[in-house]
Structures are given as structure tokens and as C-alpha cells.
Write an enzyme that holds these catalytic residues in place. Structure first.
Site, short mmCIF file in Angstrom:
data_model
loop_
_atom_site.label_atom_id
_atom_site.label_comp_id
_atom_site.label_asym_id
_atom_site.label_seq_id
_atom_site.Cartn_x
_atom_site.Cartn_y
_atom_site.Cartn_z
N ASP A 90 0.54 -6.49 -8.34
CA ASP A 90 -0.01 -7.83 -8.17
C ASP A 90 -0.48 -8.34 -9.52
O ASP A 90 -0.64 -7.58 -10.47
CB ASP A 90 -1.17 -7.77 -7.17
CG ASP A 90 -1.54 -9.15 -6.65
OD1 ASP A 90 -0.90 -10.13 -7.05
OD2 ASP A 90 -2.49 -9.23 -5.83
N ASP A 275 1.97 -6.19 2.64
CA ASP A 275 1.02 -5.20 2.13
C ASP A 275 -0.35 -5.54 2.67
O ASP A 275 -0.62 -6.70 3.01
CB ASP A 275 0.97 -5.21 0.60
CG ASP A 275 0.08 -6.32 0.06
OD1 ASP A 275 -1.08 -6.03 -0.30
OD2 ASP A 275 0.52 -7.49 0.05
N CYS A 313 2.66 9.31 18.94
CA CYS A 313 2.81 9.39 17.49
C CYS A 313 3.24 10.78 17.05
O CYS A 313 2.73 11.79 17.55
CB CYS A 313 1.49 9.01 16.82
SG CYS A 313 1.55 9.01 15.03
N CYS A 315 3.13 11.67 13.69
CA CYS A 315 2.70 11.78 12.30
C CYS A 315 2.14 13.16 12.01
O CYS A 315 1.87 13.96 12.92
CB CYS A 315 1.66 10.70 11.98
SG CYS A 315 -0.02 11.05 12.56
N CYS A 318 -1.27 13.67 13.94
CA CYS A 318 -1.19 13.79 15.40
C CYS A 318 -0.49 15.07 15.84
O CYS A 318 -0.79 15.60 16.92
CB CYS A 318 -0.47 12.57 15.98
SG CYS A 318 -1.49 11.07 16.01
N HIS A 344 -2.37 8.96 9.26
CA HIS A 344 -2.01 8.44 10.59
C HIS A 344 -1.81 6.93 10.57
O HIS A 344 -0.80 6.42 11.05
CB HIS A 344 -3.07 8.79 11.63
CG HIS A 344 -2.86 8.04 12.91
ND1 HIS A 344 -1.92 8.40 13.84
CD2 HIS A 344 -3.43 6.87 13.36
CE1 HIS A 344 -1.92 7.52 14.84
NE2 HIS A 344 -2.83 6.58 14.56
#
Length: 381
Positions: A90, A275, A313, A315, A318, A344
Site C-alpha cells: 500500500d 484485503d 473446516c 484447517c 480445526c 483458522h
């Protein structure tokens, strides 16, 4: 940089963005690594566990610490951080807004008073690119004049005029730099401003597109100046109005947005890139995102709950840890909580956009969107 638009389903788009460091499948969510690190995570987490292809760094913060010369001497932000995929930086325009007590914009630049030591620094459109050249980011944002909402029309028009003028200077400077054979792998995005007034958004978008000519073009366009005080529906309406004024063959990036619902609504309106600090910030504060909505891991009801955060999930967190364990880690202020919760939440955001892409490619976007809301009890009107 190359961008290939592969499929449209309504206004929703699926594409492929290729930079010198990675191939990015859009729509995409980009985790925010403000100071060269996504909070609580390292490059291995981003690359091997989450499988990200692009993250963000921030020009203002990296300029102040560790400094553009330090990063350049250490091989650029990719080598310094050990993140080998694409990085977008940015420009500092948002920091002028968020740190408004320490900044002041005039016709030529933004003058910052460092939040670290009080020293003064002047960001011109050209100097902002010099910093990003030193960082070696794949995608660089032009300096823009971002304002909060609501704002008087006079101030919005001034924001547009400055942003367009600074974008023109940035484009010319970048072209001159590349003519010298430098920064050939770095790409420049313009930023549309204009508040939530359609006439101002049209003026801003058309003014920026008009700056392009043969041999002098932006590589992509961002929609900025949203999620700064306006209602969610006003933001959605503004994106819906603005997107058609942007070149269809170039990526469209909605800056600093937002919730999972914001991703769905703005993919539906033709946005390719997002984002936001929300997934990691909310994780640190105990709020976890799931397929059925938000979950507050601090609640007593999770003390003995052996189930994962989200049964749907897969991930890293999890698959290994229970709600009870995360509840304990949060209350104990154990540092490992921040990593597990952030993994997560970011996985969930990346899962949402990956599912959106797959649905668009299959022509099933509306069904995907409906399922997303059905799991949350229906779309809130």
C-alpha cells in the site's frame, strides 16, 4: 504482470493474475502483513499451511521501521521476510487517514509525523514509489488522498483532484524508471476515490482511465475510500456503480474490505481482489469466523466443548484442536492462541474466495451465494 479473465457468471469474475513471484487465482483474499509479517504467523505458515499466493506489506510502516534502505540491502521484502510469493504494498494513503492527527496533505504530498519518534517525513507520489522500489513489491499502489465519510462535497472533489494528479505523476515516474531498465517486474495500480456519490466515483474512475495512453498504462485499478464510516449497503452500491467504469481486462481491487459477507457481495459486483486486517485482528480478540457465522471463543459454553471451531473446516487448527483448548489458551493469554486462531480465520477467508472461484467457473455462482447465506440463517435485509 498478466491478467487473464477466464469466466464471468453475472458480474462475478474468475481470473488468473501472474506476477514474477506467483500465479494468483482470483477472486482472492490477501492477508495483511503490515510490517512484513502477518501478525502471529511466519512465511512457513503462509506458504505451507495456508498456501497463500499473495500478501500485503505497508509502505509507510516499513519505511519507518526497519527502513527502506535496510530492506533493500537485505535483498528486498521477499528475501527479508522469506515470503517467496507475490507481495502488494500500500502507498501510505490509508495511514494519512488512520493517523490523521499525525499527517497533513497538501497539493504535492502528505507530510507525516512519525507515530514512533515524532520525526517528520514527506511522501510525494514519486518518493512513495522509490520506497516500494526498494521493498521490491510485485504490486505497488499509487499515493492517494483518502478521506473519511461522511465528507463535504468540496473535500471529496479535492480528494479526487489530488488522487488523479498524484496518479498521473506516479504513472509518468514509473514509466521513466522502467525505461531505464529498472523495476521491470513491479506493477502499478491506480486508486479510485469519490466517497459514496456516484457522480464523484464516475469522475474519479474516468479521470484515471483517461491518464492511460500507448506505452503508459496502469496494471490494475483499486476502489479505495470505502469501509471508512459508511453503511455496508452504501459501500456495496458504490462498488456496483464504480466497477463498470474500470477496464474489464484488468484486475479490480477493493481496498480494506472486509467481512465474509463483504467478500461475497463485492465478488457479486465484479471485484477480483480483497484485503483486510479483520481475520487476524478478530482472531486475536476472540472472534472466529465459521461457515455458520461468527463464534466468540471466550464464552463459558466452550470450556468443555471438544468439537472443532467449525465442523466443516479442514484447517490446521480445526483438524487438531478443540474449542475447549482454544477457550483455555485465550483466557490464559497464551501466545500460541494467536497463531492457531489466525490460521483458522485466514483459512476460512481463503476458503470462501476459493469456493467462489470454483462456483463462477462452473456457472453456479448464485447457488454458492445462496448456500453461503443459508448456513447463516438467511441473508439479512
Amino acid at each position: 504482470m498478466e491478467f487473464q479473465l477466464e469466466k464471468r457468471d453475472g458480474n462475478a469474475r474468475a481470473g488468473t493474475l501472474t506476477t514474477a513471484h506467483s500465479t494468483i487465482k482470483t477472486p482472492i483474499f490477501m492477508p495483511v502483513g503490515t510490517v512484513g509479517s502477518v501478525k502471529g504467523l511466519d512465511a512457513e505458515d503462509m506458504l505451507k499451511i495456508l498456501g497463500t499466493d499473495i500478501i500485503l506489506g505497508n509502505t509507510y510502516h516499513l519505511y519507518l521501521r526497519p527502513g527502506m534502505d535496510v530492506v533493500k540491502q537485505l535483498g528486498g521484502l521477499h528475501k527479508f521476510s522469506r515470503y517467496s510469493k507475490s507481495i502488494l504494498t500500500d502507498s501510505g494513503g490509508f495511514q494519512a487517514y488512520s493517523l490523521s492527527k499525525n499527517s497533513k496533505a497538501d497539493e504535492d504530498a502528505i507530510v507525516f509525523k512519525s507515530h514512533i519518534d515524532g520525526s517528520k517525513h514527506t511522501f510525494t507520489p514519486e518518493f512513495v514509489l522509490d520506497i516500494q522500489y526498494a521493498l521490491g513489491s510485485d504490486i505497488m499502489m499509487v499515493l492517494d488522498d483518502l478521506i473519511g465519510l461522511p465528507a463535504p462535497e468540496k473535500r471529496i472533489r479535492l480528494s479526487i483532484d489530488r488522487t488523479t494528479r498524484w496518479a498521473d505523476k506516479s504513472l509518468q515516474y514509473h514509466q521513466q524508471t522502467q525505461t531505464k531498465g529498472e523495476s521491470l517486474d513491479q506493477n502499478l495500480f491506480a486508486i479510485v476515490q469519490g466517497g459514496i456519490d456516484p457522480k464523484f466515483r464516475q469522475i474519479s474512475a474516468e479521470s484515471l482511465v483517461a491518464l492511460e495512453c500507448e506505452g503508459k498504462t496502469f496494471d490494475g485499478f483499486a476502489i479505495g475510500g470505502l469501509s471508512v464510516g459508511e453503511a455496508a449497503q452504501a459501500m456495496y452500491d458504490t462498488v456496483e456503480f464504480t466497477a463498470p467504469f474500470l477496464p474489464e481486462e484488468k484486475p479490480r481491487y477493493l481496498m480494506g474490505v472486509g467481512t465474509p459477507e463483504d467478500l461475497i457481495e463485492n465478488i457479486d459486483r465484479g471485484v477480483d481482489m480483497f484485503d483486510c486486517v479483520m481475520p487476524t485482528r478478530n482472531a486475536r480478540n476472540g472472534t472466529l469466523f465459521t461457515s455458520f457465522g461468527k463464534l466468540n471463543i471466550k464464552k463459558k459454553e466452550f470450556i468443555l466443548d471438544e468439537s472443532p471451531i467449525d465442523p466443516e473446516c479442514d484447517c490446521y487448527t480445526c483438524k487438531r484442536y478443540s474449542r475447549a483448548y482454544l477457550n483455555h489458551l485465550f483466557k490464559a493469554r497464551e501466545l500460541s492462541y494467536f497463531r492457531l486462531a489466525s490460521l483458522h480465520n485466514l483459512h476460512y477467508y481463503l476458503h470462501v474466495v476459493k469456493g467462489a472461484r470454483e462456483a463462477i467457473l462452473k456457472g453456479e455462482w448464485n447457488a454458492y451465494k445462496k448456500t453461503f447465506y443459508d448456513k447463516r440463517g438467511g441473508k439479512k435485509q
